[in-house]
Design an enzyme around this catalytic site. Structure first.
Site: not given
Ligand code: ADP
Length: 391
Positions: A12, A82, A170, A200, A231, A322-323, A374
């Site tokens: 990445n 990626r 994503h 994230g 953002r 989220g996790e 990912e």
């Protein structure tokens, strides 16, 4: 010496960093991982930087050797890259060759912050390794969006000549998580409608009908949609004109403000969600507002996507927030009870790193937490492409 012949080196590459992982696609085993930073800084007082991506790749191979992966002797199966922007046409992973490199370069105007780094990573890896290289695009999963969801209501020349449309990002995570949700539930992917919330530093929502993406919150760039770490997500586009004409901000200043100084950071002064929670708990009004705006936007999208899908079976939370933030999950579903959404407090709060159900038994909508991965998804897609190719 570890045998890495089945493993994929997942890269990445950003413009100033190179993240890597060596993953065995079949077993999900991670043989090595690391990050090379400060690419483009030649030395510096502490000598920590590296001049370019080629030098960064040498650091990677050294680190792999230190981890017991002698690439010269055991080899690797492939490199999986990626790539953030694949435009409207890259709907699947592709074997990298000169034509693919040229196509990715052609997409640089659409992703000037992301694709140049990926290209530099691809060039460096092609020079370093004589093995197949595969590009996996962050936009690919969303090439299935129907025109009604991917089209901005703009004049024809803007849409066609300048390729201004909704691409979504994503996608590798949304694809992985939506399939993992089906595995967890033991239900065929085709049989249910889901909304995935990837929360994230960057945040995006997707509506997935029977495994196929039907809508997503990011658009031409990753700026659109949910409130993120730095953002803004959705704002009235007239904010841009207003700030330019009335306040005298330049286009570059507004762009930086929306991408780097907005979102949680703009509202609460910090972009780390844990810190937003800690400050809100300590009575900080700005942090409380940041939490409320973040949650409001999420409810807005879950409701909208339930309508887009004509009903919802599964809601999935993934990525850092989220996790790991049960309070956020509970807050999102709190007002959505009439849409069939709720969480079981004990399940929701139980610490776990596994994919799990957090809604009560018999709930009309099943709420899941599914850790994203990912790198594993890129490794799998790379291996699948090569398997098909050798058939
Ligand atoms: P990236 O998009 O960079 O991959 P991650 O998926 O790692 O980011 O998510 C980073 C976010 O997750 C940060 O805002 C961080 O505060 C948040 N996060 C991580 N752990 C927790 C936690 N235990 N509770 C709340 N938020 C968390």
């Amino acid at each position: 010496m570890t045998d890495a012949r089945d493993a994929v080196l997942v890269l990445n590459a950003g413009s100033s960093s190179l993240k890597y992982q060596v993953v065995v696609p079949g077993t999900a085993e991670v043989l090595a991982k690391g990050l090379v930073e400060r690419i483009g800084e030649d030395g510096g007082p502490d000598g920590a930087g590296v001049p370019d991506h080629g030098a960064a790749m040498s650091v990677v191979t050294d680190q792999l050797a230190d981890a017991g992966l002698d690439l010269g002797r055991t080899g690797l199966r492939a490199v999986g890259h990626r790539v953030v922007h694949g435009g409207p046409d890259f709907s699947d992973p592709v074997l990298v060759d000169d034509a693919v490199v040229a196509d990715i370069r052609d997409l640089v105007p659409l992703a000037p912050l992301h694709n140049p780094g990926a290209l530099a990573g691809i060039e460096a890896a092609r020079a370093a390794f004589d093995i197949p290289q595969v590009a996996v695009f962050d936009t690919a999963f969303f090439t299935s969006l129907p025109p009604a969801a991917s089209t901005y209501a703009l004049p024809e020349d803007i849409r066609t000549q300048h390729r201004v449309r909704r691409y979504g990002f994503h996608g590798t995570s949304h694809r992985y998580v939506s399939r993992a949700a089906a595995d967890l539930l033991g239900r065929p992917l085709e049989s249910f409608q889901q909304v995935v919330l990837h929360l994230g530093n960057g945040c995006s929502a997707s509506a997935i009908a029977g495994g196929v993406a039907a809508d997503t919150s990011m658009g031409l760039t990753p700026l659109e949609g949910l409130v993120m770490g730095t953002r803004s997500g959705d704002v009235d586009p007239a904010v841009f004109t207003f700030l330019h004409e009335q306040v005298g901000m330049s286009v570059a200043e507004i762009d930086t403000m929306l991408n780097k100084r907005s979102g949680l950071k703009g509202l609460a002064g910090v972009n780390d969600f844990r810190e937003v929670l800690a400050r809100a708990d300590a009575g900080d009004g700005d942090a409380r507002l940041a939490f409320d705006v973040y949650v409001h936007r999420l409810r807005h999208y879950v409701g909208a996507y339930t309508a887009v899908l004509g009903g919802l079976d599964v809601l999935v939370f993934t990525a850092g927030v989220g996790e790991n933030a049960p309070r956020l999950r509970a807050a999102v579903v709190e007002t959505l009870g009439r849409l069939g959404l709720s969480v079981d407090p004990e399940r929701n709060e139980a610490p776990s790193h596994e994919a799990r159900v957090v809604s009560p038994d018999g709930s009309p909508v099943t709420v899941l937490v599914v850790p994203t991965n990912e790198e594993l998804e890129i490794a799998r897609q790379t291996a699948t492409l090569l398997d098909t190719r050798h058939d």
